[in-house]
Enzyme design. Structure first.
Site, PDB file in Angstrom:
ATOM      1  N   HIS A 375       4.715  19.636  -8.632  1.00  0.00           N
ATOM      2  CA  HIS A 375       4.972  18.524  -7.738  1.00  0.00           C
ATOM      3  C   HIS A 375       5.013  17.222  -8.563  1.00  0.00           C
ATOM      4  CE1 HIS A 375       4.827  21.087  -4.042  1.00  0.00           C
ATOM      5  NE2 HIS A 375       3.945  21.862  -4.917  1.00  0.00           N
ATOM      6  N   LYS A 566       2.933   6.318   3.823  1.00  0.00           N
ATOM      7  CA  LYS A 566       2.672   7.320   2.658  1.00  0.00           C
ATOM      8  C   LYS A 566       1.294   7.101   1.828  1.00  0.00           C
ATOM      9  CE  LYS A 566       6.569   6.125   0.872  1.00  0.00           C
ATOM     10  NZ  LYS A 566       7.376   7.347   0.745  1.00  0.00           N
ATOM     11  N   ARG A 567       0.602   7.977   0.648  1.00  0.00           N
ATOM     12  CA  ARG A 567      -0.512   7.425  -0.012  1.00  0.00           C
ATOM     13  C   ARG A 567      -0.038   6.184  -0.758  1.00  0.00           C
ATOM     14  NH1 ARG A 567      -5.015  11.222  -0.238  1.00  0.00           N
ATOM     15  NH2 ARG A 567      -5.758   9.807  -2.187  1.00  0.00           N
ATOM     16  N   LYS A 572       4.598   3.998  -5.939  1.00  0.00           N
ATOM     17  CA  LYS A 572       5.319   4.201  -4.685  1.00  0.00           C
ATOM     18  C   LYS A 572       5.843   2.756  -4.197  1.00  0.00           C
ATOM     19  CE  LYS A 572       3.206   8.110  -3.112  1.00  0.00           C
ATOM     20  NZ  LYS A 572       3.891   9.413  -2.698  1.00  0.00           N
ATOM     21  N   THR A 674       8.797  13.564   1.165  1.00  0.00           N
ATOM     22  CA  THR A 674       9.185  14.591   2.409  1.00  0.00           C
ATOM     23  C   THR A 674       9.272  13.356   3.489  1.00  0.00           C
ATOM     24  OG1 THR A 674       6.793  15.010   2.371  1.00  0.00           O
ATOM     25  CG2 THR A 674       8.508  16.729   1.786  1.00  0.00           C
ATOM     26  N   LYS A 678      11.614  13.182   7.003  1.00  0.00           N
ATOM     27  CA  LYS A 678      11.064  12.943   8.446  1.00  0.00           C
ATOM     28  C   LYS A 678      11.726  11.780   9.010  1.00  0.00           C
ATOM     29  CE  LYS A 678       7.001  15.267   6.672  1.00  0.00           C
ATOM     30  NZ  LYS A 678       5.794  15.179   6.175  1.00  0.00           N
TER      31      LYS A 678
HETATM   32  C1  26Q Z   1      -5.772  17.088  -9.415  1.00  0.00           C
HETATM   33  C2  26Q Z   1      -6.839  17.333  -9.967  1.00  0.00           C
HETATM   34  C3  26Q Z   1      -8.130  17.094  -9.559  1.00  0.00           C
HETATM   35  C4  26Q Z   1      -8.074  16.421  -8.120  1.00  0.00           C
HETATM   36  C5  26Q Z   1      -7.011  16.290  -7.442  1.00  0.00           C
HETATM   37  C6  26Q Z   1      -5.898  16.468  -8.087  1.00  0.00           C
HETATM   38  C7  26Q Z   1      -4.434  16.379  -7.272  1.00  0.00           C
HETATM   39  C8  26Q Z   1      -4.345  16.585  -5.992  1.00  0.00           C
HETATM   40  C9  26Q Z   1      -3.364  16.321  -5.335  1.00  0.00           C
HETATM   41  C10 26Q Z   1      -3.268  16.104  -7.812  1.00  0.00           C
HETATM   42  C11 26Q Z   1      -2.156  15.913  -7.150  1.00  0.00           C
HETATM   43  C12 26Q Z   1      -2.311  16.175  -5.813  1.00  0.00           C
HETATM   44  C13 26Q Z   1      -1.069  16.021  -4.887  1.00  0.00           C
HETATM   45  C14 26Q Z   1       0.158  15.733  -5.201  1.00  0.00           C
HETATM   46  C15 26Q Z   1       1.421  15.533  -4.359  1.00  0.00           C
HETATM   47  O1  26Q Z   1       1.119  15.508  -3.336  1.00  0.00           O
HETATM   48  N1  26Q Z   1       2.492  15.435  -4.944  1.00  0.00           N
HETATM   49  C16 26Q Z   1       3.653  15.183  -3.873  1.00  0.00           C
HETATM   50  O2  26Q Z   1       4.189  16.662  -3.558  1.00  0.00           O
HETATM   51  C17 26Q Z   1       5.151  16.412  -2.507  1.00  0.00           C
HETATM   52  C18 26Q Z   1       5.390  17.862  -2.118  1.00  0.00           C
HETATM   53  O3  26Q Z   1       6.601  18.315  -3.142  1.00  0.00           O
HETATM   54  C19 26Q Z   1       6.186  15.621  -3.061  1.00  0.00           C
HETATM   55  O4  26Q Z   1       7.091  15.407  -2.004  1.00  0.00           O
HETATM   56  C20 26Q Z   1       5.983  14.334  -3.726  1.00  0.00           C
HETATM   57  O5  26Q Z   1       6.824  13.444  -4.189  1.00  0.00           O
HETATM   58  C21 26Q Z   1       4.887  14.447  -4.639  1.00  0.00           C
HETATM   59  O6  26Q Z   1       4.350  13.024  -4.998  1.00  0.00           O
END
Ligand code: 26Q
Length: 842
Positions: A375, A566-567, A572, A674, A678
């Site tokens: 992702h 979004k975050r 972004k 995503t 929406k």
């Molecule tokens: C990793 C290690 C330790 C703590 C947290 C994490 C961590 C947590 C969440 C690393 C990444 C995430 C989240 C990533 C994420 O949400 N990516 C998004 O995924 C969506 C679904 O595929 C995409 O639409 C987005 O583009 C992408 O940013």
């Protein structure tokens, strides 16, 4: 008392009357309240329990049918499920909306108000977690037998409050009043080990290894049913069939209740300390989003849920089939990013050490069973763990990782000498940064399919982070562009627009997203445009009330609602959007008599608690809002709003009210997005870069109906080669220069003029996200947005063509692709409903 059993006295009653009796019975006998004294919360619980009865009927059926068919099950392993509220999901998918509404109305209760009583299940950070929730819903709707596996966090994503522009995090407490959707399965519990050592035993059969963990805790299952919408071909001509799957979330429990010795000695606190420490594993969701945490507790969480899930699915498989030899024929395991990647090593340990499978056969089974979704390509989000930590916490897994890595590198070298540099990029162990395990490499090697989440992102995976692995294992990397569930994001979030679509296209549009394309002939019809615009207006008025309630800011529902939700992350580029607000502010003051298009810029999103730059962006948005909103010379032509505590429920309120959708990440950095889907589904026009799924969005809605600007991913790479200083780009764009000067000099922070000096300095010296390089082209497209808004017929035509064009972004389409191209797990057609028996556990 089992209220699901039909009461003979109600045999002739209408469905709404029967529903009313069920709700009142739940209220009386389970919640313990009489209707006269029940609170809205009580009514919510009673309603949820009554609806749950209907869900359970499908759930038992589905589970039993899957068992009897002997078909393949899909296991979706994810550390995050960002579910939101479930009441309307269940009611809507079961087609009970009108009868529940009428049942409650007869008791003088408003269903809409009950909706607000349910806390969001926020077991995720953002896109990845929400995608998992959309996928679960689509798998149920398509009738694909599937289990979601995750962690039952006691505290989901923090609650965001903004105090003087500063984000503060408060604990989130979704379980404090109980969760009517979950079932504790105390009997489904597995031991999970940590630490200790590995012993080796030689025998005639060869060498065997056994892990003796130093400590063991229990993973206890909690199940939530996930009910799908009506299955197209499952109606049997009678009633629509529904399939329900299971979301099984693990909770950590100490295996010994407490140290009784300590307790008896009077050390009450000491006796509980260990228990508290052990159970911390499922206490809280890590709030980092694409940021490296590197915390030991996080690795414990990853192993905890990966191991519990594998033990559970292998137990289920063995009970049904008696052998693990056919595991990959009957189970597909999808890894949602690398967070569960330790499962690859755990699967090998279980097969080889616990079940005596020979290494080569075990590896073949593992690779054939696992698939991995990536992702993100951002370097800081690529998960790695120090070898030393792995050796201490998971000594046997570290041995297994060394061994599978050695075999992989031998295979690479088998055809002749390979240079050291190549071996080091192919190795699971990164030797350059103090010996770390690359979880992406582990997931890649252990999986037969590695997929990206948009066409651009998949291409970049092949060219960048996985270039060398891709060359060694060609064909493994494939694309599965994300999708979203239209049932939540259109039908439930925007019921008014949905009714209009049903009136215009017929009820088929509720079941088959492709029917949306039939909207195209109506795009120029003035009557239809007016009706479409009317629905937007209703939702903007509702959002204006939410904004007033939560921020005290009054906005004009007739203004253009320009939305970025979004975050909060530098890539972004919320900062670029704020700079546009400042540039607009300057122009309005410079030319106050010009005919301005009134705009409301709406921001919402959470920053990772330790992410300083992101928190500065929030603060700047709030400071800019403060100054612009209170400047009488602006006269309401521009308002800026930062809505606190963005979550799924707030998204459901904002998205149907958006006119413009900001999808403005630096090209090459957003894997998919995503929210873009929406918003377009609800008719918002996109202003965006050629990044992530925006590229495919443009293809589907047509280039005339989207505002594309900025560098392409290739141009971004080339630009980076020339250095990241932004002085020249800023000098070439007077509007940007002026906006940055104003921010730097304290126009928006008069009590602390130096507050944004560092932010501006960083942008000028090292503009990693290329805001300056893209700014002029962003301004130009914002101007084009304004021009189109001035021509309502053209605007609404484009808006309607967005809704008409996005059918392909349904997660039903995405899941069908996963099922046919990765899992080989399509449901048996025509498996209609059968009498309810049994239980949901099998
Ligand atoms: C990793 C290690 C330790 C703590 C947290 C994490 C961590 C947590 C969440 C690393 C990444 C995430 C989240 C990533 C994420 O949400 N990516 C998004 O995924 C969506 C679904 O595929 C995409 O639409 C987005 O583009 C992408 O940013």
């Amino acid at each position: 008392m089992d209220v699901a059993i039909p009461d003979p006295q109600l045999a002739d009653a209408s469905p709404a009357e029967r529903m009313r009796a069920r709700i009142v019975a739940r209220l009386t006998y389970q919640v313990g309240k009489a209707p006269l004294v029940a609170s809205e919360r009580d009514w919510f619980v009673a309603t949820a329990l009554a609806v749950r009865d209907s869900v359970l009927d499908c759930w038992f059926d589905s589970t039993r049918r899957t068992y009897e068919n002997g078909g393949k099950r899909v296991y979706y392993l994810s550390l995050e499920f960002l579910i939101g509220r479930l009441l309307f999901d269940a009611i809507g998918n079961l087609g009970l909306m009108e009868e529940v509404r009428a049942a409650l109305a007869a008791e003088g209760v408003d269903l809409e108000r009950l909706r607000e009583q349910e806390p969001d299940a926020a077991l995720g950070n953002g896109g990845l977690g929400r995608l998992a929730a959309c996928f679960m819903e689509s798998m149920a709707t398509l009738g694909i037998p599937a289990y979601g596996y995750g962690i039952r966090y006691e505290h989901g994503l923090f609650r965001q409050v903004i105090v003087d522009g500063i984000q503060q995090e408060l604990p989130e407490d979704w379980l404090s009043l109980g969760n009517p959707w979950e079932f504790e399965r105390s009997e489904v519990a597995y031991p999970i080990g940590f630490g200790g050592n590995v012993t080796r035993q030689e025998s005639a059969g060869g060498t065997a290894y056994a892990w003796q963990p130093a400590e063991t805790l229990l993973a206890v299952a909690f199940d939530m049913p996930v009910v799908g919408g009506p299955i197209l071909d499952g109606t049997n001509g009678v009633a629509p069939a529904h399939h329900a799957n299971t979301l099984r979330l693990w909770s950590a429990q100490a295996s010994t209740p407490m140290q009784l010795d300590d307790f008896n000695r009077g050390d009450h606190v000491g006796a509980l300390r260990d228990r508290v420490r052990i159970e911390a594993v499922s206490r809280v969701l890590y709030p980092g989003d694409e940021s490296d945490a590197g915390q030991e507790l996080r690795l414990r969480q990853e192993f905890f849920f990966a191991s519990a899930s594998l033990q559970d699915l292998m137990r289920r498989h063995l009970e049904q089939f008696g052998t693990l030899a056919n595991l990959s024929d009957k189970a597909a395991i999808q890894l949602n990013d690398t967070h569960p990647a330790i499962a690859v090593a755990e699967m090998m340990r279980l097969l080889v050490d616990e079940h005596g499978v020979e290494w080569g056969a075990a590896w073949a089974t593992t690779v054939a069973t696992f698939a991995y979704t990536n992702h993100t390509l951002l370097p800081e989000a690529l998960e790695t763990w120090p070898v030393s930590l792995m050796e201490r916490l998971l000594p046997r897994h570290m041995q297994i990782i060394y061994l599978l890595n050695a075999r992989h590198l031998e295979r690479v070298s088998a055809h002749g000498p390979v240079d050291e540099a190549l071996l080091s990029t192919l190795s699971v162990i990164d030797e350059r940064h103090g010996r770390r395990v690359r979880m992406g490499h582990l997931a890649f090697l252990g999986a037969h399919s590695i997929n990206g989440v948009s066409a651009l992102h998949t291409g970049l995976m092949q060219k960048t982070v996985f270039r060398d692995l891709h060359a060694q294992y060609p064909g493994r990397i494939n694309n599965k562009t994300n999708g979203v569930t239209f049932r939540r994001w259109l039908h439930r979030a925007n019921p008014g627009l949905t009714s209009l679509l049903v009136e215009t296209l017929g009820p088929r549009v509720l079941q088959d997203a492709a029917a949306l394309a039939d909207l195209r002939p109506h795009a120029d019809n003035p009557g239809f445009q007016a009706a479409f615009a009317r629905q937007r207006q209703v939702r903007k008025e509702a959002l204006a009330r939410v904004i007033a309630d939560r921020t005290g800011i009054t906005v004009n529902p007739g203004a253009l609602f320009d939305v970025q939700v979004k975050r909060i992350h530098e890539y972004k580029r919320q900062l670029m959007n704020i700079l546009h607000a400042v540039a607009l502010y300057d122009s309005i003051r410079a030319l106050p008599t010009r005919d301005w298009v009134p705009r409301v810029k709406i921001f919402a999103g959470k920053a990772a608690p330790g992410y300083r730059a992101a928190k500065q962006v929030i603060r700047l948005a709030c400071d800019v809002a403060q100054v612009i909103n209170s400047d009488p010379s602006v006269n309401g032509r521009l308002k800026v709003v930062f809505l606190p505590n963005y979550n799924v429920s707030l998204a459901e309120a904002i998205i149907p009210a958006a006119d413009l959708s900001e999808q403005i990440s630096t090209a090459g950095m957003e894997a998919s997005g995503t929210g873009n889907m929406k918003l377009a589904l609800n008719g918002a026009l996109t202003i965006g870069t050629l990044d992530g799924a925006n590229v495919e969005l443009r293809d589907h809605v047509g280039p005339d109906n989207i505002f594309i600007f900025g560098m392409t991913a290739d141009q971004v790479l080339a630009r980076a080669q020339r250095g990241l200083a932004a002085h020249d780009d800023v000098a070439a764009c007077p509007a940007l220069q002026q906006a940055l000067d104003a921010i730097r000099s304290g126009v928006f922070s008069p009590n602390e003029p130096s507050r944004y000096q560092e932010l501006v300095h960083n942008l000028l010296e090292r503009d990693t996200f290329m805001i300056a390089a893209d700014f002029q082209s962003y301004l130009d497209q914002q101007e084009a947005v304004k021009q189109l808004w001035l021509h309502p017929a053209a605007w609404w035509r484009a808006s309607i063509l967005n809704t008409a064009g996005v059918a392909w972004f349904s997660s039903d389409r995405t899941i069908t692709e996963y099922a046919t191209e990765i899992w080989d797990a399509m449901p048996q057609a025509g498996s209609g409903p059968q009498p309810a028996t049994g239980s949901a556990e099998a």
